[in-house]
Design a protein around this motif. Sequence first.
Motif, short mmCIF file in Angstrom:
data_model
loop_
_atom_site.label_atom_id
_atom_site.label_comp_id
_atom_site.label_asym_id
_atom_site.label_seq_id
_atom_site.Cartn_x
_atom_site.Cartn_y
_atom_site.Cartn_z
N GLN A 102 0.84 -1.20 0.00
CA GLN A 102 0.00 0.00 0.00
C GLN A 102 0.87 1.25 0.00
N THR A 130 0.06 -8.24 0.79
CA THR A 130 0.20 -6.78 0.81
C THR A 130 -0.13 -6.13 -0.54
N VAL A 173 -1.98 -4.47 -3.74
CA VAL A 173 -3.09 -3.57 -4.03
C VAL A 173 -3.14 -3.43 -5.55
N GLN A 201 -5.61 -1.85 -8.65
CA GLN A 201 -6.74 -0.95 -8.85
C GLN A 201 -7.06 -0.76 -10.33
N LYS A 216 -11.03 -2.30 -6.77
CA LYS A 216 -9.79 -2.38 -5.99
C LYS A 216 -9.69 -3.75 -5.37
N TRP A 217 -8.53 -4.39 -5.53
CA TRP A 217 -8.27 -5.72 -4.98
C TRP A 217 -7.17 -5.61 -3.94
N THR A 218 -7.45 -6.17 -2.74
CA THR A 218 -6.44 -6.29 -1.69
C THR A 218 -6.54 -7.70 -1.12
N GLU A 245 -12.19 -7.90 -3.02
CA GLU A 245 -12.42 -6.82 -3.99
C GLU A 245 -13.50 -5.88 -3.53
#
Length: 74
Positions: free
Chosen positions: A13, A44, A46, A48, A62-64, A68
Amino acid sequence: MVTKHLTRLQFVQDGPAVEGEWAVPGTAQDRYTEWVGLYGTGSTMVIQLIEETDGRERVRRKWTAQGEVEGPTS
């Protein structure tokens, strides 16, 4: 009004990013899906999918590690 479609990949991030830019939204969506498949399991990561109009960015997806989020985010 100029709209660009971006896909952004960050291994942490707020870290350095790899980014692609396209005029066609479908191409950016395809790259987003590809990057989620390749890198989305990282704790970790990210990833987008972003729509940029006149310099203003709007995150579309957004995928973390938590999954999603779709739609605009603040």
